[in-house]
Enzyme design. Structure first.
Site, PDB file in Angstrom:
ATOM      1  N   GLN A  60       0.806  -1.218   0.000  1.00 54.18           N
ATOM      2  CA  GLN A  60       0.000   0.000   0.000  1.00 54.18           C
ATOM      3  C   GLN A  60       0.844   1.275   0.000  1.00 54.18           C
ATOM      4  OE1 GLN A  60      -2.641  -1.881   3.282  1.00 54.18           O
ATOM      5  NE2 GLN A  60      -3.998  -0.478   2.226  1.00 54.18           N
ATOM      6  N   HIS A 150       0.795  -9.386   4.412  1.00 53.66           N
ATOM      7  CA  HIS A 150      -0.316  -8.434   4.434  1.00 53.66           C
ATOM      8  C   HIS A 150      -0.880  -8.363   3.010  1.00 53.66           C
ATOM      9  CE1 HIS A 150      -2.182  -4.739   6.497  1.00 53.66           C
ATOM     10  NE2 HIS A 150      -2.762  -4.817   5.302  1.00 53.66           N
ATOM     11  N   ASN A 194      -1.960 -10.978   8.139  1.00 51.10           N
ATOM     12  CA  ASN A 194      -2.942  -9.922   8.344  1.00 51.10           C
ATOM     13  C   ASN A 194      -4.319 -10.354   7.829  1.00 51.10           C
ATOM     14  OD1 ASN A 194      -3.718  -7.001   8.813  1.00 51.10           O
ATOM     15  ND2 ASN A 194      -4.296  -7.283   6.659  1.00 51.10           N
ATOM     16  N   GLU A 195      -5.321 -10.236   8.667  1.00 57.52           N
ATOM     17  CA  GLU A 195      -6.729 -10.419   8.288  1.00 57.52           C
ATOM     18  C   GLU A 195      -6.952 -11.617   7.365  1.00 57.52           C
ATOM     19  OE1 GLU A 195      -7.988  -6.656   6.659  1.00 57.52           O
ATOM     20  OE2 GLU A 195      -8.032  -5.708   8.627  1.00 57.52           O
TER      21      GLU A 195
HETATM   22  O1  IFM Z   1      -6.187  -0.790   4.116  1.00 58.33           O
HETATM   23  C1  IFM Z   1      -6.730  -1.868   4.807  1.00 58.33           C
HETATM   24  C2  IFM Z   1      -5.640  -2.741   5.378  1.00 58.33           C
HETATM   25  O2  IFM Z   1      -4.773  -3.191   4.398  1.00 58.33           O
HETATM   26  C3  IFM Z   1      -6.244  -3.946   6.055  1.00 58.33           C
HETATM   27  N1  IFM Z   1      -7.251  -3.540   7.002  1.00 58.33           N
HETATM   28  C4  IFM Z   1      -8.252  -2.612   6.574  1.00 58.33           C
HETATM   29  C5  IFM Z   1      -7.599  -1.397   5.947  1.00 58.33           C
HETATM   30  C6  IFM Z   1      -8.660  -0.369   5.522  1.00 58.33           C
HETATM   31  O3  IFM Z   1      -9.579  -0.916   4.664  1.00 58.33           O
END
Ligand code: IFM
Length: 449
Positions: A60, A150, A194-195
Site C-alpha cells: 500500500q 499483508h 494480516n486479516e
Molecule cells: O487498508 C486496509 C488494510 O490493508 C487492512 N485492514 C483494513 C484497511 C482499511 O480498509
C-alpha cells in the site's frame, strides 16, 4: 382436514421457534448505541506504558512492486498501485513523521516479492533495507511490529495457487523464517498474517482481491491453509526464539441482523460472524477449524492483533457482485467506504477476542475520510471505548492508527483516504491533517501520566 391441521401445527411451531430464536439472539447479542452527545469523550485514561502507534502495509505504500496484486490490478483494469507513496525511497522522511507524532510503536509489513522475486532466487538487499528500517525505528524509541503477510506475495507463488494449496505452504514458511532470522534479534512483536478472513473471503468468495475467484470450497480450503500457515509459523518461530511475541492481526467485523425481528436475518448474521471470527478463534482455542485438525494451532498466539472498523447489517438478500452496498442504523453515519461508523462495536470486538485470554494489541483502527470531517470524532470515540475497556481490566497494550498516511486501498485504489497525513500522489507531498494534530496532542497528553 388432518393434513390442514398438520400444516397449521408445523407453521405455528416454526413461528414459535423463530420467535424464541429471535428473543434468545436479542438477549445474547445486544447491539448497543450510545448517546455520544452525553459522553465526555475527552475524558480518557491510559496506562503510562501504553504504546501509541500507526500502521501501514508494504504494497500500500512502498511502490514499484511486482506481485500478485500488481498483476491483479493489471488484469482487472483496476487503478494501479504504481509508485504508491514511494515509501521505499522515502522511508527515512516517513519515519520522521512517526517521531513528529510522538509515536512509540509502528506496524509495517515485509514484501516477500522483493526478497524472493523468483522461486528460490533471493535478493539480500531488500532484507538489509528492512533491517535498516528496524534500526532506524529503534533509534527513535519506536517499537517495530512486523507483519509477514499483508495480502501481497510473489506472482510466481500466486501462479502455483498461493494459500489455496497446502503444498505451497513450505515456501511461505521458508520466507518467513528467513526474515525472522534476520530481524528477530531486534524485532520482538510479529504478526504472521494480516486479516486472513478478509484475504480468503475477498479473494475466493467475492473475487475482489487476487486471485479473483468465487468459490465457497476454495474459500474454506484457503481458510484452513491460512490457519495451517499461521500455526506452522508459530511453532517454527517460537522454536527459534521462545521469547518472541507472535500473533496474527484479526479483522473483527461484527455482523448484526438488518431486521432485529427477523429469525432469518439473525441466522445469516450469526453464521457469517461465526465464519468471519468464530471459526478462527475456535481454531486457536481447540486446534480444529472447519472440521479439520490443524496441527499446532491450539494456543498458537502470544497476543491477538485486533483490526476493527465496523459492523455489517446482514439479511437474506445481499449483493455479492459489483459495488457492495452497506446498510446502517438510523442514528449511524456512513464513512466514505460506505459502511457505518460504529465505535460501540469496538468494545464488542474487544470482548470477543478477549475470550482467547492473551494480551491484545490494536493493530488497526481508522476511517476513510478524505475531507477529515469524521476522523476527529472517529478517533476520539474509539479511544474513549478503548480507555473504558482498559478501565474494565482488558489487557490492551497498544493502539495503531490505520493509517500513518493515505495509501493504496486495494480494490478501491487511491480513492479511500485513511491517513493521519494527507498524501498528494502527484508530488508525494505529505501534510499532517487536523486529526493528525489531534492524535499527536492525545498521544502527548497521555504519555505523561
Ligand atoms: O487498508 C486496509 C488494510 O490493508 C487492512 N485492514 C483494513 C484497511 C482499511 O480498509
Amino acid at each position: 382436514m388432518h393434513v390442514l391441521n398438520g400444516i397449521l401445527i408445523v407453521l405455528m411451531a416454526t413461528l414459535a421457534l423463530g420467535a424464541l430464536f429471535v428473543l434468545y439472539c436479542r438477549w445474547r447479542y445486544p447491539e448497543p448505541h450510545l448517546n455520544w452527545s452525553e459522553i465526555d469523550i475527552e475524558s480518557i485514561k491510559f496506562p503510562a506504558d501504553f504504546l501509541w502507534g500507526a500502521a501501514t502495509a508494504a504494497h500500500q505504500i512502498e511502490g514499484g512492486l511486482h506481485n500478485n496484486w500488481s498483476e491483479f490490478e493489471d488484469s482487472r483494469g483496476l487503478e494501479r498501485s504504481g509508485e504508491a507513496c514511494d515509501h521505499w525511497n522515502r522511508w527515512q522522511e516517513d519515519f520522521e513523521m512517526l517521531s513528529e507524532l510522538g509515536l512509540t510503536t509502528y506496524r509495517f509489513s515485509i514484501e516477500w516479492s522483493r526478497l524472493e522475486p523468483e522461486a528460490g532466487e533471493w535478493d539480500s538487499e531488500p532484507l538489509q533495507a528492512y533491517s535498516d528500517m528496524v534500526d532506524n525505528l529503534i533509534s527513535r524509541g519506536i517499537r517495530p511490529v512486523v507483519t509477514l503477510h499483508h495480502f501481497s506475495h510473489p506472482a510466481w507463488w500466486e501462479d502455483r495457487g498461493g494459500f489455496a494449496k497446502k503444498e505451497n505452504l513450505p515456501h511461505f514458511v521458508a520466507y518467513c523464517e528467513r526474515v525472522f532470522e534476520a530481524l528477530s534479534d531486534r524485532v520482538e512483536v510479529w504478526c504472521t498474517i494480516n486479516e486472513p478472513i478478509v484475504f480468503s473471503s475477498m479473494g475466493y468468495t467475492l473475487g475482489q482481491f487476487p486471485p479473483g475467484h468465487r468459490s465457497i470450497w476454495q474459500t474454506l480450503r484457503t481458510m484452513r491453509n491460512l490457519m495451517r500457515a499461521h500455526s506452522e509459523l508459530y511453532v517454527s518461530l517460537k522454536s527459534r526464539k521462545p521469547d518472541a511475541c507472535i500473533g496474527m492481526a484479526k479483522n473483527v467485523t461484527l455482523f448484526d441482523p438488518l431486521n432485529r425481528w427477523s429469525p432469518v436475518d439473525w441466522a445469516v448474521a450469526r453464521l457469517l460472524e461465526w465464519l468471519w471470527s468464530g471459526a478462527w478463534l475456535g481454531g486457536i482455542r481447540t486446534g480444529r477449524m472447519l472440521g479439520s485438525r490443524i496441527s499446532g494451532s491450539k494456543g498458537s498466539l502470544d497476543f491477538i492483533g485486533l483490526n476493527y472498523y465496523t459492523h455489517f447489517l446482514t439479511g437474506l438478500f445481499m449483493p455479492t457482485t459489483g459495488e457492495l452496498s452497506f446498510a446502517k442504523r438510523e442514528n449511524e453515519v456512513l464513512t466514505e467506504f460506505g459502511y457505518p461508523m460504529y465505535a460501540e462495536g469496538f468494545k464488542r470486538a474487544i470482548d470477543l477476542v478477549s475470550a482467547l485470554d492473551v494480551p491484545i494489541e490494536i493493530t488497526e483502527n481508522g476511517v476513510a475520510d478524505s475531507k477529515d470531517v469524521l476522523r476527529p470524532d472517529h478517533l476520539r470515540r474509539h479511544l474513549w471505548i478503548l480507555s473504558e475497556a482498559i478501565g474494565e481490566g482488558h489487557d490492551i497494550k497498544s493502539f495503531h492508527h490505520w493509517s500513518l498516511m493515505d495509501n493504496f486501498e486495494w480494490a478501491e485504489g487511491y480513492s479511500m483516504r485513511f491517513g493521519l497525513y494527507e498524501v498528494d500522489f502527484e508530488t508525494q507531498e505529505r501534510t499532517l491533517r487536523k486529526s493528525g494534530e489531534l492524535y499527536r496532542k492525545i498521544v502527548k497528553e497521555h504519555m505523561k501520566i
